[in-house]
Each structure stands twice: as structure tokens, then as C-alpha cells.
Design a protein around this motif. Structure first.
Motif, PDB file in Angstrom:
ATOM      1  N   GLN A 211       0.817  -1.271  -0.031  1.00 58.47           N
ATOM      2  CA  GLN A 211       0.209   0.099   0.060  1.00 58.47           C
ATOM      3  C   GLN A 211       0.972   1.238  -0.022  1.00 58.47           C
ATOM      4  O   GLN A 211       0.587   2.279  -0.641  1.00 58.47           O
ATOM      5  N   CYS A 214       2.513   1.607  -3.270  1.00 58.65           N
ATOM      6  CA  CYS A 214       1.416   2.161  -4.446  1.00 58.65           C
ATOM      7  C   CYS A 214       1.445   3.688  -4.193  1.00 58.65           C
ATOM      8  O   CYS A 214       1.309   4.579  -5.177  1.00 58.65           O
ATOM      9  N   LEU A 239      -0.535   3.800 -13.861  1.00 59.84           N
ATOM     10  CA  LEU A 239       0.064   2.856 -12.547  1.00 59.84           C
ATOM     11  C   LEU A 239      -0.459   1.425 -12.517  1.00 59.84           C
ATOM     12  O   LEU A 239       0.205   0.655 -11.972  1.00 59.84           O
ATOM     13  N   PHE A 241      -2.976   0.209 -11.506  1.00 60.51           N
ATOM     14  CA  PHE A 241      -3.895   0.000 -10.300  1.00 60.51           C
ATOM     15  C   PHE A 241      -5.385   0.481 -10.211  1.00 60.51           C
ATOM     16  O   PHE A 241      -5.545   1.374 -10.959  1.00 60.51           O
ATOM     17  N   ILE A 246      -5.735   3.367  -5.193  1.00 58.56           N
ATOM     18  CA  ILE A 246      -4.802   4.311  -5.256  1.00 58.56           C
ATOM     19  C   ILE A 246      -5.427   5.279  -4.137  1.00 58.56           C
ATOM     20  O   ILE A 246      -4.403   5.726  -3.213  1.00 58.56           O
ATOM     21  N   CYS A 249      -4.967   3.988  -0.733  1.00 60.82           N
ATOM     22  CA  CYS A 249      -3.503   3.988  -0.282  1.00 60.82           C
ATOM     23  C   CYS A 249      -2.770   5.467   0.086  1.00 60.82           C
ATOM     24  O   CYS A 249      -2.270   5.688   0.874  1.00 60.82           O
TER      25      CYS A 249
END
Length: 316
Positions: A211, A214, A239, A241, A246, A249
């Protein structure tokens, strides 16, 4: 065990050297040494003790002995052992943490992370503009404040690039005869700081959670593309993700969403342009990624408490 050193001030280099133990010899017994002692083994194995802990420092490994502890060879070397030693110190606070819990030294302990991204993640409402605050006290502009951070050095670790570490130690050895020259201490400090970076890299290799990685990846992308149009969808695509992941995170790591992070970073960049250039407010808004000068000014006022023009006038 992780050694945490608050910076600034940076730890500073004192002295270093190389020593070799033949089989049957061990490190001397000592205490009341008021500096950190970094040991790096090039070949063989160095058996060390610090208080109740025991270490087997093998080829390519490093051990940092802490100030004012009881240090000793825990057993004789069983083979020829070549190692480097390096003394360093710090005038700032430091602490250690590990299975035995946190332990602090020098001034106040370092209890939590301070993100190096900048003081703009301070809590809202803190007077920072050089204007009188409560009681008439004038506060320094945060644009001119040092951004504190923590060095995290493993007390005992394997170096990912041992050849580079040995090259740096060799350069320090070659500089020793010139230590009295005015330019040498800076050169020694630069070499030492690269070593600190290598040690911290060894610590961070297994420290960051997925996490946190990220969040840091997203923050790096936003900083590198702040002047462009960025959406949550584009961030997710770049990214690889999901945008919701995101955002989760970044909220955990930085306390804000990706778009709020981007907005604050854009404002920070605009402040630099307001101080360093004669660009119009409209051009600065465009340079840092705002589509509208009026939206830029409104955002600036919301986050900084004054308009862009008022901010600029403080430095004219």
C-alpha cells in the motif's frame, strides 16, 4: 533493529580505516565510545557482541555499533577476516527500534515518520505566511523552512551493492592523508552520505508495504506530471492500479486523495513561480496545470489564506 536519525542535521563522518584479524584473534573489549561505529566485512567473519546481542558479520555485511554501549568480540575469528571501520556521529536526535521496543538517545526521541514531501501537508489553520499570529508573533514562511526527514539505517544488514561500498571505503582511505586540507572534509562527507543512502536502501527493501509503495508511486507520478491534465482514470491506467485502491493508499499514507495531493503540489509550484518570475497570475496558473486563472486564485486563497498577488507582494 533499526536506527532512526533525524535530519537535518545530517550525521557526519569522523574517521575510517581497514583492519585484518588472523585466525584466533577477536575484536577488543571496549565501552564508553561516544560515536557510532560502522563495521563492514570484506572477507571472513567478524564475531561481535553489543550488550546482550551477538552478531556474525560476514562478507558483504555491515553492523552499526551504538554509542556508549559495551562492544566486544564474542569469539575468535576462525579464518582471516578483513573489515573496515568507520566512526560517525550526529548532533541531532536519534532512536532505535526493534523487538525490544523503541529506545531514544540525545535530545527528544523520534516517535513518528516525517514525510519529506514538504511542510505543505501541515494541518490547516497554522499561521505560516509571515503575518502576525496569536499574540502578535510573526511566523516564518514555510517556503524557507527545512523539510525534516528520517534516515532509517538497519543496525545489521547485507549490502545489495558490496562492490560499491568497498569502492567508497577505499576512496575514504585514500583521502585520509589529506584530512588536514580544507577541501577534504567535504569530500569525505559526500562519500559518507552515499554510504548512508546505500544502508537506508537496504533497510527500505523489505520495509514498505504494498500500500505504501502504491502511494509513493502515485505521488511520484503526480509530481512528475503536475502541469498536465490528470484524472483518476488516467492515474489508474498509468500505474496499473484501480483508482479506488490508489485513493485508499494515498489517504492512508498522506492523509488526502490523489487529486487533493495534486492540487496542493500545484499550489506549491505556483508559489515558487510567484517568487522567482515576473509571470502573470494567468500564466502561472497555466504553467502549473490549472485551466482557469480564477479557479487557481480561489484555490490559492483557500489553501494559503491570501491571494497570489498578495503572496507575491510580500517579497517585493
Amino acid at each position: 533493529m533499526i536506527l532512526h536519525l533525524a535530519a537535518p542535521p545530517l550525521p557526519f563522518y569522523i574517521a575510517s580505516g581497514t583492519h585484518q584479524f588472523p585466525p584466533g584473534h577477536r575484536h577488543l573489549n571496549r565501552q564508553h565510545i561516544h560515536v557510532f561505529d560502522l563495521l563492514y566485512v570484506r572477507s571472513g567473519c567478524l564475531y561481535m557482541g553489543e550488550e546482550e546481542r551477538r552478531y556474525e558479520v560476514r562478507e558483504g555485511q555491515a553492523l552499526i555499533l551504538l554509542p556508549d554501549r559495551h562492544h566486544f568480540g564474542s569469539r575468535d575469528c576462525t579464518e582471516s577476516t578483513l573489515y573496515d571501520w568507520l566512526h560517525f556521529s550526529t548532533s541531532g536526535p536519534w532512536s532505535v527500534s526493534g523487538t525490544g521496543g523503541p529506545e531514544s538517545r540525545h535530545s527528544e526521541a523520534v516517535h513518528s515518520e516525517t514525510w519529506p514531501q514538504g511542510s505543505w501537508l501541515q494541518e490547516a489553520g497554522e499561521p505560516v505566511h509571515g503575518q502576525p499570529g496569536p499574540g502578535g508573533k510573526v511566523h516564518v514562511h514555510r517556503e524557507f523552512e527545512a523539510n525534516p526527514f528520517l534516515l532509517r539505517l538497519p543496525q545489521y544488514t547485507s549490502l545489495p551493492q558490496p562492490a560499491r561500498m568497498e569502492e567508497l571505503l577505499d576512496q575514504l582511505t585514500r583521502l585520509a592523508p589529506e584530512a588536514h586540507l580544507s577541501g577534504t572534509p567535504l569530500r569525505q562527507q559526500i562519500l559518507f552520505q552515499e554510504m548512508l543512502g546505500m544502508l537506508q536502501g537496504a533497510s527500505e527493501a523489505g520495509r514498505l508495504s504494498p500500500q505504501t509503495q502504491c502511494a509513493e508511486l502515485a505521488a511520484s507520478f503526480l509530481r512528475g506530471h503536475f502541469s498536465e491534465e490528470i484524472t483518476a482514470a488516467r492515474l489508474g491506467e498509468c500505474l496499473n492500479f484501480h483508482p479506488v485502491y490508489i485513493a485508499r493508499c494515498m489517504n492512508k499514507a498522506y492523509g488526502c486523495s490523489p487529486m487533493e495531493y495534486l492540487l496542493r503540489y500545484r499550489i506549491e509550484q505556483s508559489k515558487l513561480l510567484l517568487m522567482q518570475t515576473g509571470y502573470s497570475v494567468a500564466r502561472i496558473a497555466e504553467e502549473v496545470g490549472f485551466r482557469s486563472a480564477s479557479y487557481f486564485s480561489a484555490t490559492f486563497c483557500r489553501l494559503e489564506g491570501i491571494s497570489p498577488r498578495q503572496f507575491r507582494r510580500q517579497f517585493s
